[in-house]
Design a protein around this motif. Structure first.
Motif, PDB file in Angstrom:
ATOM      1  N   ARG A 114       0.859  -1.187   0.000  1.00 29.36           N
ATOM      2  CA  ARG A 114       0.000   0.000   0.000  1.00 29.36           C
ATOM      3  C   ARG A 114       0.898   1.240   0.000  1.00 29.36           C
ATOM      4  O   ARG A 114       1.781   1.377   0.836  1.00 29.36           O
ATOM      5  CB  ARG A 114      -0.897  -0.005   1.224  1.00 29.36           C
ATOM      6  CG  ARG A 114      -1.656   1.285   1.394  1.00 29.36           C
ATOM      7  CD  ARG A 114      -2.720   1.124   2.404  1.00 29.36           C
ATOM      8  NE  ARG A 114      -3.923   0.962   1.608  1.00 29.36           N
ATOM      9  CZ  ARG A 114      -5.106   0.694   2.068  1.00 29.36           C
ATOM     10  NH1 ARG A 114      -5.278   0.475   3.325  1.00 29.36           N
ATOM     11  NH2 ARG A 114      -6.144   0.596   1.276  1.00 29.36           N
ATOM     12  N   ILE A 115       0.655   2.148  -0.947  1.00 24.02           N
ATOM     13  CA  ILE A 115       1.455   3.356  -1.086  1.00 24.02           C
ATOM     14  C   ILE A 115       0.516   4.561  -1.028  1.00 24.02           C
ATOM     15  O   ILE A 115      -0.449   4.635  -1.789  1.00 24.02           O
ATOM     16  CB  ILE A 115       2.251   3.352  -2.414  1.00 24.02           C
ATOM     17  CG1 ILE A 115       3.176   2.143  -2.452  1.00 24.02           C
ATOM     18  CG2 ILE A 115       3.028   4.656  -2.568  1.00 24.02           C
ATOM     19  CD1 ILE A 115       3.877   1.945  -3.761  1.00 24.02           C
ATOM     20  N   PHE A 116       0.814   5.483  -0.113  1.00 25.24           N
ATOM     21  CA  PHE A 116       0.028   6.708   0.009  1.00 25.24           C
ATOM     22  C   PHE A 116       0.818   7.859  -0.594  1.00 25.24           C
ATOM     23  O   PHE A 116       2.003   8.031  -0.312  1.00 25.24           O
ATOM     24  CB  PHE A 116      -0.269   7.027   1.472  1.00 25.24           C
ATOM     25  CG  PHE A 116      -1.330   6.151   2.085  1.00 25.24           C
ATOM     26  CD1 PHE A 116      -2.157   5.356   1.320  1.00 25.24           C
ATOM     27  CD2 PHE A 116      -1.502   6.140   3.449  1.00 25.24           C
ATOM     28  CE1 PHE A 116      -3.128   4.563   1.891  1.00 25.24           C
ATOM     29  CE2 PHE A 116      -2.469   5.359   4.039  1.00 25.24           C
ATOM     30  CZ  PHE A 116      -3.284   4.566   3.254  1.00 25.24           C
ATOM     31  N   VAL A 117       0.151   8.663  -1.403  1.00 22.84           N
ATOM     32  CA  VAL A 117       0.755   9.862  -1.978  1.00 22.84           C
ATOM     33  C   VAL A 117       0.117  11.058  -1.282  1.00 22.84           C
ATOM     34  O   VAL A 117      -1.102  11.238  -1.326  1.00 22.84           O
ATOM     35  CB  VAL A 117       0.531   9.936  -3.505  1.00 22.84           C
ATOM     36  CG1 VAL A 117       1.106  11.226  -4.069  1.00 22.84           C
ATOM     37  CG2 VAL A 117       1.150   8.725  -4.190  1.00 22.84           C
ATOM     38  N   ARG A 118       0.973  11.853  -0.622  1.00 19.29           N
ATOM     39  CA  ARG A 118       0.515  13.055   0.076  1.00 19.29           C
ATOM     40  C   ARG A 118       0.979  14.249  -0.734  1.00 19.29           C
ATOM     41  O   ARG A 118       2.153  14.574  -0.744  1.00 19.29           O
ATOM     42  CB  ARG A 118       1.121  13.127   1.488  1.00 19.29           C
ATOM     43  CG  ARG A 118       0.766  11.958   2.363  1.00 19.29           C
ATOM     44  CD  ARG A 118       1.503  12.012   3.699  1.00 19.29           C
ATOM     45  NE  ARG A 118       1.070  13.153   4.489  1.00 19.29           N
ATOM     46  CZ  ARG A 118       1.878  14.112   4.915  1.00 19.29           C
ATOM     47  NH1 ARG A 118       3.151  14.103   4.638  1.00 19.29           N
ATOM     48  NH2 ARG A 118       1.394  15.108   5.627  1.00 19.29           N
ATOM     49  N   GLY A 119       0.064  14.914  -1.408  1.00 16.37           N
ATOM     50  CA  GLY A 119       0.419  16.071  -2.212  1.00 16.37           C
ATOM     51  C   GLY A 119      -0.089  17.348  -1.563  1.00 16.37           C
ATOM     52  O   GLY A 119      -1.243  17.423  -1.155  1.00 16.37           O
ATOM     53  N   ASP A 120       0.778  18.349  -1.454  1.00 21.41           N
ATOM     54  CA  ASP A 120       0.372  19.642  -0.915  1.00 21.41           C
ATOM     55  C   ASP A 120      -0.740  20.218  -1.794  1.00 21.41           C
ATOM     56  O   ASP A 120      -0.758  20.001  -3.006  1.00 21.41           O
ATOM     57  CB  ASP A 120       1.581  20.577  -0.894  1.00 21.41           C
ATOM     58  CG  ASP A 120       1.343  21.796  -0.039  1.00 21.41           C
ATOM     59  OD1 ASP A 120       1.918  21.846   1.060  1.00 21.41           O
ATOM     60  OD2 ASP A 120       0.598  22.698  -0.471  1.00 21.41           O
ATOM     61  N   ALA A 121      -1.656  20.951  -1.174  1.00 21.83           N
ATOM     62  CA  ALA A 121      -2.784  21.513  -1.918  1.00 21.83           C
ATOM     63  C   ALA A 121      -2.325  22.502  -2.984  1.00 21.83           C
ATOM     64  O   ALA A 121      -2.998  22.676  -4.002  1.00 21.83           O
ATOM     65  CB  ALA A 121      -3.761  22.188  -0.953  1.00 21.83           C
TER      66      ALA A 121
END
Length: 153
Positions: A114-121
């Motif tokens: 499982r890979i989560f991508v956290r992108g700044d708004a």
């Protein structure tokens, strides 16, 4: 017979009736572990609540959505994209071109990781799309975008 038995009924005679004068309020040689256990349980609860908040160290201003929170049994791999386009794997800065190779090296369950991508708004959409395309191109299918829940107004 000159020997007589002590007269019973009083508190002064015999072993059972004597009081120990010096040991009335003395120190107890046993350790009471109940307060120690209480403190340890409180600390355990505090760390269990605080640990998920300390897992991701890259400060990213996540966009808000109405999606529900994900239930995750295992700790996923996290890739963060800051507002200036800089990419982090967990908490380590990484060039975009090395994402696939690094993921293959650290994945514990293969391509099902499982890979989560956290992108700044405010991050460039192209950088986030490029990161996701490289992850998918490496063979990973379980990719999720991390957002914050929108606060009801």
């Amino acid at each position: 017979m000159g020997m007589g038995a002590p007269s019973g009924g009083g508190s002064g005679g015999g072993r059972g009736g004597r009081r120990r004068g010096g040991h009335r309020g003395g120190a107890i040689s046993e350790i009471n572990v109940t307060p120690l256990v209480d403190v340890m349980l409180v600390l355990l609860i505090i760390f269990m609540v605080a640990a998920p908040m300390m897992t991701v160290g890259v400060p990213v201003d996540l966009p808000e959505t109405q999606a529900k929170a994900l239930n995750s049994e295992t700790q996923p791999i996290t890739i963060s994209v800051k507002n200036d386009g800089q990419v982090f794997l967990q908490e380590t800065p990484i060039p975009v071109g090395e994402i696939a190779a690094k993921l293959e090296a650290i994945a514990t369950t293969g391509y099902n990781e499982r890979i989560f991508v956290r992108g700044d708004a405010t991050a460039p959409y192209g950088v986030i799309a490029d990161v996701m395309a490289r992850i998918q191109g490496a063979g990973y299918k379980n990719i999720g975008l991390v957002t914050q829940q929108k606060k009801d107004q």
